[in-house]
Scaffold this motif. Sequence first.
Motif, PDB file in Angstrom:
ATOM      1  N   ALA A 100      17.585 -24.622  26.178  1.00 49.25           N
ATOM      2  CA  ALA A 100      18.386 -23.484  25.734  1.00 49.25           C
ATOM      3  C   ALA A 100      18.663 -23.634  24.854  1.00 49.25           C
ATOM      4  O   ALA A 100      18.346 -22.939  23.611  1.00 49.25           O
ATOM      5  CB  ALA A 100      20.050 -24.087  25.791  1.00 49.25           C
ATOM      6  N   GLY A 101      17.859 -24.590  23.480  1.00 47.66           N
ATOM      7  CA  GLY A 101      17.867 -25.497  22.027  1.00 47.66           C
ATOM      8  C   GLY A 101      16.799 -24.380  21.421  1.00 47.66           C
ATOM      9  O   GLY A 101      16.559 -23.911  20.961  1.00 47.66           O
ATOM     10  N   ARG A 102      15.420 -24.645  22.618  1.00 42.24           N
ATOM     11  CA  ARG A 102      14.420 -23.930  21.993  1.00 42.24           C
ATOM     12  C   ARG A 102      14.773 -22.004  22.358  1.00 42.24           C
ATOM     13  O   ARG A 102      14.062 -22.237  20.675  1.00 42.24           O
ATOM     14  CB  ARG A 102      12.999 -23.963  23.468  1.00 42.24           C
ATOM     15  N   VAL A 103      15.638 -22.047  23.047  1.00 45.67           N
ATOM     16  CA  VAL A 103      15.585 -20.397  22.420  1.00 45.67           C
ATOM     17  C   VAL A 103      16.697 -20.082  21.877  1.00 45.67           C
ATOM     18  O   VAL A 103      15.832 -19.463  20.789  1.00 45.67           O
ATOM     19  CB  VAL A 103      16.542 -19.915  24.419  1.00 45.67           C
ATOM     20  N   GLU A 104      17.309 -20.783  21.281  1.00 40.89           N
ATOM     21  CA  GLU A 104      17.919 -21.010  19.743  1.00 40.89           C
ATOM     22  C   GLU A 104      17.244 -20.922  18.575  1.00 40.89           C
ATOM     23  O   GLU A 104      17.365 -20.109  17.445  1.00 40.89           O
ATOM     24  CB  GLU A 104      19.561 -22.315  19.403  1.00 40.89           C
ATOM     25  N   GLN A 105      16.367 -21.498  18.953  1.00 39.13           N
ATOM     26  CA  GLN A 105      15.383 -22.325  17.218  1.00 39.13           C
ATOM     27  C   GLN A 105      14.248 -20.843  17.083  1.00 39.13           C
ATOM     28  O   GLN A 105      14.107 -20.449  15.879  1.00 39.13           O
ATOM     29  CB  GLN A 105      14.328 -23.469  17.951  1.00 39.13           C
ATOM     30  N   PHE A 106      14.115 -20.532  18.338  1.00 41.07           N
ATOM     31  CA  PHE A 106      13.229 -19.012  18.380  1.00 41.07           C
ATOM     32  C   PHE A 106      13.668 -18.285  17.722  1.00 41.07           C
ATOM     33  O   PHE A 106      13.795 -16.982  16.531  1.00 41.07           O
ATOM     34  CB  PHE A 106      12.891 -18.267  20.132  1.00 41.07           C
ATOM     35  N   ARG A 107      15.560 -17.361  17.796  1.00 41.04           N
ATOM     36  CA  ARG A 107      15.767 -16.919  17.558  1.00 41.04           C
ATOM     37  C   ARG A 107      16.613 -16.622  16.150  1.00 41.04           C
ATOM     38  O   ARG A 107      16.576 -16.191  15.586  1.00 41.04           O
ATOM     39  CB  ARG A 107      17.671 -16.601  18.141  1.00 41.04           C
ATOM     40  N   ARG A 108      16.889 -17.861  15.487  1.00 43.62           N
ATOM     41  CA  ARG A 108      16.992 -18.694  14.158  1.00 43.62           C
ATOM     42  C   ARG A 108      15.225 -18.307  13.595  1.00 43.62           C
ATOM     43  O   ARG A 108      15.949 -17.129  12.273  1.00 43.62           O
ATOM     44  CB  ARG A 108      17.586 -19.726  14.225  1.00 43.62           C
ATOM     45  N   ARG A 109      14.073 -18.661  13.849  1.00 45.32           N
ATOM     46  CA  ARG A 109      12.886 -18.016  13.258  1.00 45.32           C
ATOM     47  C   ARG A 109      12.648 -16.644  13.373  1.00 45.32           C
ATOM     48  O   ARG A 109      12.387 -16.034  12.396  1.00 45.32           O
ATOM     49  CB  ARG A 109      12.024 -18.749  14.269  1.00 45.32           C
ATOM     50  N   TYR A 110      13.076 -15.641  14.593  1.00 42.18           N
ATOM     51  CA  TYR A 110      12.462 -14.957  14.479  1.00 42.18           C
ATOM     52  C   TYR A 110      13.635 -13.548  14.197  1.00 42.18           C
ATOM     53  O   TYR A 110      13.200 -12.024  14.766  1.00 42.18           O
ATOM     54  CB  TYR A 110      11.054 -14.635  15.645  1.00 42.18           C
ATOM     55  N   GLY A 111      15.041 -14.215  14.419  1.00 41.89           N
ATOM     56  CA  GLY A 111      15.841 -13.041  14.687  1.00 41.89           C
ATOM     57  C   GLY A 111      16.068 -12.429  15.993  1.00 41.89           C
ATOM     58  O   GLY A 111      15.302 -12.317  17.130  1.00 41.89           O
TER      59      GLY A 111
END
Length: 82
Positions: free
Chosen positions: A68-79
């Motif tokens: 879940a943290g990796r998904v959130e990090q991806f969304r923060r980075r690439y929107g």
Amino acid sequence: MKPGIHPTYRPVVFRDKVGGLALLTRSTATGDRTVEWEDGNTYPVIDVEISSASHPFYTGRSRVLDTAGRVEQFRRRYGDRH
């Protein structure tokens, strides 16, 4: 079974290098070295890198991945581009 085409099926000791577990079983695998077993007989030994005695899943030392943290990090980075 056809005679003469199958490998020899005999007792062999599988030994975990790290965990210290040794298991006497039957196999067609061959080893160069031998070991004296608890019953006083000598058997071929095959050293293995990992077994249930040293595998992180079975010993309780495994790490849980934070997907879940990796998904959130991806969304923060690439929107969220939908």
